[in-house]
Design a protein around this motif. Structure first.
Motif, mmCIF file in Angstrom:
data_model
loop_
_atom_site.group_PDB
_atom_site.id
_atom_site.type_symbol
_atom_site.label_atom_id
_atom_site.label_comp_id
_atom_site.label_asym_id
_atom_site.label_seq_id
_atom_site.Cartn_x
_atom_site.Cartn_y
_atom_site.Cartn_z
ATOM 1 N N MET A 1 -17.021 3.810 2.855
ATOM 2 C CA MET A 1 -16.586 5.166 2.527
ATOM 3 C C MET A 1 -17.149 5.564 1.165
ATOM 4 O O MET A 1 -17.265 4.742 0.268
ATOM 5 C CB MET A 1 -15.055 5.242 2.487
ATOM 6 N N THR A 2 -17.419 6.844 1.019
ATOM 7 C CA THR A 2 -17.922 7.353 -0.257
ATOM 8 C C THR A 2 -16.756 7.552 -1.223
ATOM 9 O O THR A 2 -15.584 7.590 -0.817
ATOM 10 C CB THR A 2 -18.635 8.702 -0.071
ATOM 11 N N ALA A 3 -17.082 7.737 -2.498
ATOM 12 C CA ALA A 3 -16.054 8.007 -3.505
ATOM 13 C C ALA A 3 -15.265 9.256 -3.123
ATOM 14 O O ALA A 3 -14.023 9.278 -3.200
ATOM 15 C CB ALA A 3 -16.698 8.158 -4.876
ATOM 16 N N GLU A 4 -15.965 10.293 -2.670
ATOM 17 C CA GLU A 4 -15.282 11.523 -2.274
ATOM 18 C C GLU A 4 -14.322 11.288 -1.105
ATOM 19 O O GLU A 4 -13.195 11.784 -1.108
ATOM 20 C CB GLU A 4 -16.301 12.594 -1.893
ATOM 21 N N GLN A 5 -14.756 10.531 -0.107
ATOM 22 C CA GLN A 5 -13.892 10.255 1.045
ATOM 23 C C GLN A 5 -12.650 9.470 0.635
ATOM 24 O O GLN A 5 -11.552 9.731 1.135
ATOM 25 C CB GLN A 5 -14.671 9.475 2.113
ATOM 26 N N ILE A 6 -12.816 8.529 -0.270
ATOM 27 C CA ILE A 6 -11.674 7.717 -0.726
ATOM 28 C C ILE A 6 -10.666 8.587 -1.454
ATOM 29 O O ILE A 6 -9.455 8.527 -1.189
ATOM 30 C CB ILE A 6 -12.165 6.542 -1.594
ATOM 31 N N VAL A 7 -11.137 9.435 -2.370
ATOM 32 C CA VAL A 7 -10.223 10.296 -3.124
ATOM 33 C C VAL A 7 -9.582 11.334 -2.209
ATOM 34 O O VAL A 7 -8.380 11.598 -2.290
ATOM 35 C CB VAL A 7 -10.947 10.951 -4.323
ATOM 36 N N ARG A 8 -10.341 11.896 -1.295
ATOM 37 C CA ARG A 8 -9.772 12.868 -0.350
ATOM 38 C C ARG A 8 -8.686 12.194 0.506
ATOM 39 O O ARG A 8 -7.610 12.757 0.715
ATOM 40 C CB ARG A 8 -10.863 13.459 0.534
ATOM 41 N N THR A 9 -8.942 10.974 0.957
ATOM 42 C CA THR A 9 -7.942 10.232 1.732
ATOM 43 C C THR A 9 -6.707 9.949 0.888
ATOM 44 O O THR A 9 -5.569 10.073 1.364
ATOM 45 C CB THR A 9 -8.543 8.920 2.272
ATOM 46 N N PHE A 10 -6.912 9.581 -0.378
ATOM 47 C CA PHE A 10 -5.799 9.356 -1.310
ATOM 48 C C PHE A 10 -4.917 10.608 -1.385
ATOM 49 O O PHE A 10 -3.692 10.519 -1.289
ATOM 50 C CB PHE A 10 -6.365 8.998 -2.694
ATOM 51 N N PHE A 11 -5.530 11.783 -1.506
ATOM 52 C CA PHE A 11 -4.758 13.022 -1.589
ATOM 53 C C PHE A 11 -4.061 13.331 -0.269
ATOM 54 O O PHE A 11 -2.886 13.703 -0.258
ATOM 55 C CB PHE A 11 -5.644 14.194 -2.020
ATOM 56 N N GLU A 12 -4.780 13.196 0.824
ATOM 57 C CA GLU A 12 -4.213 13.539 2.129
ATOM 58 C C GLU A 12 -3.072 12.613 2.539
ATOM 59 O O GLU A 12 -2.092 13.061 3.133
ATOM 60 C CB GLU A 12 -5.310 13.507 3.196
ATOM 61 N N GLU A 13 -3.186 11.341 2.225
ATOM 62 C CA GLU A 13 -2.190 10.360 2.661
ATOM 63 C C GLU A 13 -1.130 10.055 1.605
ATOM 64 O O GLU A 13 0.057 10.083 1.891
ATOM 65 C CB GLU A 13 -2.880 9.055 3.080
ATOM 66 N N SER A 16 -0.031 13.423 -1.341
ATOM 67 C CA SER A 16 0.663 14.486 -0.609
ATOM 68 C C SER A 16 2.099 14.108 -0.257
ATOM 69 O O SER A 16 2.897 14.968 0.086
ATOM 70 C CB SER A 16 -0.076 14.784 0.694
ATOM 71 N N GLY A 17 2.422 12.819 -0.318
ATOM 72 C CA GLY A 17 3.741 12.356 0.081
ATOM 73 C C GLY A 17 3.843 12.026 1.555
ATOM 74 O O GLY A 17 4.856 11.531 2.025
ATOM 75 N N ARG A 18 2.782 12.271 2.311
ATOM 76 C CA ARG A 18 2.801 12.017 3.755
ATOM 77 C C ARG A 18 2.926 10.526 4.074
ATOM 78 O O ARG A 18 3.653 10.133 4.976
ATOM 79 C CB ARG A 18 1.546 12.602 4.402
ATOM 80 N N ASN A 19 2.196 9.689 3.322
ATOM 81 C CA ASN A 19 2.198 8.247 3.580
ATOM 82 C C ASN A 19 1.992 7.491 2.259
ATOM 83 O O ASN A 19 0.930 6.912 2.041
ATOM 84 C CB ASN A 19 1.095 7.913 4.588
ATOM 85 N N PRO A 20 2.992 7.500 1.358
ATOM 86 C CA PRO A 20 2.831 6.869 0.048
ATOM 87 C C PRO A 20 2.420 5.399 0.100
ATOM 88 O O PRO A 20 1.707 4.918 -0.784
ATOM 89 C CB PRO A 20 4.203 7.020 -0.601
ATOM 90 N N ASP A 21 2.840 4.682 1.134
ATOM 91 C CA ASP A 21 2.516 3.256 1.234
ATOM 92 C C ASP A 21 1.023 3.002 1.444
ATOM 93 O O ASP A 21 0.565 1.873 1.271
ATOM 94 C CB ASP A 21 3.315 2.602 2.371
ATOM 95 N N TYR A 22 0.275 4.025 1.790
ATOM 96 C CA TYR A 22 -1.161 3.874 1.996
ATOM 97 C C TYR A 22 -1.903 3.651 0.682
ATOM 98 O O TYR A 22 -3.098 3.361 0.667
ATOM 99 C CB TYR A 22 -1.711 5.102 2.740
ATOM 100 N N ALA A 23 -1.197 3.745 -0.430
ATOM 101 C CA ALA A 23 -1.802 3.548 -1.751
ATOM 102 C C ALA A 23 -2.554 2.231 -1.840
ATOM 103 O O ALA A 23 -3.632 2.152 -2.435
ATOM 104 C CB ALA A 23 -0.744 3.627 -2.847
ATOM 105 N N SER A 24 -2.033 1.201 -1.226
ATOM 106 C CA SER A 24 -2.684 -0.113 -1.303
ATOM 107 C C SER A 24 -4.036 -0.131 -0.591
ATOM 108 O O SER A 24 -4.860 -1.006 -0.843
ATOM 109 C CB SER A 24 -1.780 -1.205 -0.738
ATOM 110 N N SER A 25 -4.294 0.855 0.259
ATOM 111 C CA SER A 25 -5.574 0.923 0.971
ATOM 112 C C SER A 25 -6.650 1.661 0.194
ATOM 113 O O SER A 25 -7.838 1.514 0.489
ATOM 114 C CB SER A 25 -5.388 1.622 2.323
ATOM 115 N N VAL A 26 -6.254 2.473 -0.787
ATOM 116 C CA VAL A 26 -7.237 3.285 -1.514
ATOM 117 C C VAL A 26 -7.219 3.064 -3.023
ATOM 118 O O VAL A 26 -8.051 3.613 -3.735
ATOM 119 C CB VAL A 26 -7.060 4.788 -1.204
ATOM 120 N N MET A 27 -6.275 2.246 -3.502
ATOM 121 C CA MET A 27 -6.188 1.975 -4.935
ATOM 122 C C MET A 27 -6.442 0.501 -5.206
ATOM 123 O O MET A 27 -6.027 -0.359 -4.425
ATOM 124 C CB MET A 27 -4.803 2.352 -5.481
#
Length: 139
Positions: A1-13, A16-27
């Motif tokens: 994934m590109t840097a942009e895709q990772i940050v966009r996914t971080f915001f979307e998931e 945004s509060g939609r899936n806070p636990d996804y932090a471990s996948s993008v951080m």
């Protein structure tokens, strides 16, 4: 994934509060968070778990808020994002009791991505604007 895709996914998931636990996948396991507050810059180290808790605290304060990316620019491993977050003041915030009125936050950050994970960021939030809304809503 590109840097942009990772940050966009971080915001979307996550952000945004939609899936806070996804932090471990993008951080990364340790993220340097540079928080620019007026003329002072404070750097704290965040973990995905810390960030998950932070998002949950925002949900407790502002309910299920909306998050709109207003601008997103990428240069190499850095991604700049400017956003608007709109919530309802449903929990105590900085000593202000809930008013059930809208609160809008404008903020921006630059995220540095390394090894397909957010490794560092610099964030600026219009804290005075939030403070003025909370004060006005209390009246």
């Amino acid at each position: 994934m590109t840097a942009e895709q990772i940050v966009r996914t971080f915001f979307e998931e996550v952000r945004s509060g939609r899936n806070p636990d996804y932090a471990s996948s993008v951080m990364a396991e340790q993220v340097l968070a540079h928080q620019v507050i007026s003329e002072a810059e404070v750097t704290v180290t965040r973990t995905p778990s810390d960030y998950t808790d932070h998002v949950r605290e925002m949900i407790e304060a502002y309910g299920e808020f909306s998050l709109e990316i207003l601008e997103l620019l990428t240069q190499g491993d850095k991604v700049y994002v400017r956003w608007r977050q709109t919530g309802t003041h449903v929990g105590e915030v900085d000593g202000y009791s809930p008013t059930n009125l809208p609160v809008i936050e404008f903020a921006s950050a630059v995220y540095r991505v390394e090894n397909e994970r957010i490794a560092e960021y610099w964030i600026q939030i219009d804290r005075m604007g939030i403070e003025k809304q909370l004060e006005r809503n209390r009246s």
